[in-house]
Design an enzyme around this catalytic site. Sequence first.
Site, PDB file in Angstrom:
ATOM      1  N   ASP A 254       0.947  -1.034   0.132  1.00  0.00           N
ATOM      2  CA  ASP A 254       0.012   0.088   0.028  1.00  0.00           C
ATOM      3  C   ASP A 254       0.944   1.265   0.110  1.00  0.00           C
ATOM      4  O   ASP A 254       1.939   1.095   0.377  1.00  0.00           O
ATOM      5  CB  ASP A 254      -0.976   0.050   1.168  1.00  0.00           C
ATOM      6  N   ASP A 256      -0.129   5.064   0.917  1.00  0.00           N
ATOM      7  CA  ASP A 256      -0.091   6.157   1.888  1.00  0.00           C
ATOM      8  C   ASP A 256      -0.422   5.368   3.281  1.00  0.00           C
ATOM      9  O   ASP A 256      -1.054   4.598   3.485  1.00  0.00           O
ATOM     10  CB  ASP A 256      -1.344   7.019   1.741  1.00  0.00           C
TER      11      ASP A 256
END
Length: 436
Positions: A254, A256
């Site tokens: 992922d 952020d």
Amino acid sequence: MKQLIILAGGMGTRLRARLGDLPKPMIPIGGKPLLEHQIEMAQRHGFTDILIFACYRADLIEQHFGDGSRWGVKIRMVVEREPLGTAGAVLAGYDLLADDFVVMYGDTMVNVDLERIWQTHLQSKADATLLLHPNDHPLDSDLVEADAEGWITAFHNRPHPADKWFQNLVNAGLYVVRKPALQPWTGSQKPMDFGKDLFPAMLRQGAKMLAYNSPEFIKDIGTPERYDKINAEYAAGVVQRSSLGTAQRAVFLDRDGTLIKEVDGLTSAAQLELLPGVAAAIRELNHHGWRAILVTNQPVVAKGFCTEADVVETHNKLETLLGREHAFLDRIYWCPHHPEKGFAGERLELKIDCDCRKPKPGMVLQAAKELNLDLNACWLIGDTTTDLETAQNAGVRSVLVRTGHGGRDGKSKAAAGVVADNLLDAVHLIMARTSL
Ligand SMILES: [Zn+2]
């Protein structure tokens, strides 16, 4: 008969101590000449018409391979009298070329699914298809820029300005070329290099050039250090496992809160800040033969807060910062969509219920298809329950990191198999649970 051209004219001056009297393509990797590895690979993929352009000690190459029948191929040697450069040599042999052909360098250790790039090239009807990859030193490499459809839009030769962000996409030195596309340059008497001269010239003339982005093993043996490293990687099986014909393992990442500091609604590259230890973590994945793949939702585009170009620029910054620390992502997938309509400034065409927005597994499944991943051997690392649900939906194992949202977003009930303090811990944990 599919045709392969091997440019084997290199002198190997910097490798003389390891080479003795041998020409560079005859240097042993795992006890076998590098060129022999290439010819065996070509034969496995049905490339049995092989042209070797040689210069220095061409006699030794000829002595070893003869007409190629021992390897089930037909080898013809073309001995260059004067150095014409990589493209110049091929142009001088224009009459020997098939309608489409593969070009490789005789000083690169390669394990590539040739049939796969060949088919992609033919289906795309490109004038040339270039095998490109991210590498661990993009700042001192010549870089290539491609659009979202995979067509090459620019060549950026080094040195690169320090205040610009670049895609980490490097010419690996393996091409498929359509013969008629070379026609305009056949009269050229000047030495020409594919990467520096011919391809940029073709692009300027409007040629269609496809970026074939591949994580497969392809490295040149130009210096004693590189040569020793490749021998070690061969001994460890890294080279043999790298072909896309072999199922690959990956860690999905992922963005952020996992790789970069969580910023609510990040819309510009200026806001991007790497979290501590992230480059080291990705470097470990790179070194151990794991594909590092970014999967991120960017609904800010559908909402009209920024454009696709802003997201690309942000990812270019991410790749440049990682590149400065010798780490790279093999692939970046991002979803620009958002399902809920009815807000000012939104882009209606992106306000859809797509298949790529996490927790849907679309991006993971697309990567699995494009990179021949064995999902049973893959992991996903993220900071939200949405990431954990994505992993569940895609059938991969997950690690929740305590950075970013740290799993406190409350969006899903999906639970983490494993929890780690940060990305580096997560990667160590995955390594500890996986046998090499
Ligand atoms: Zn989407």
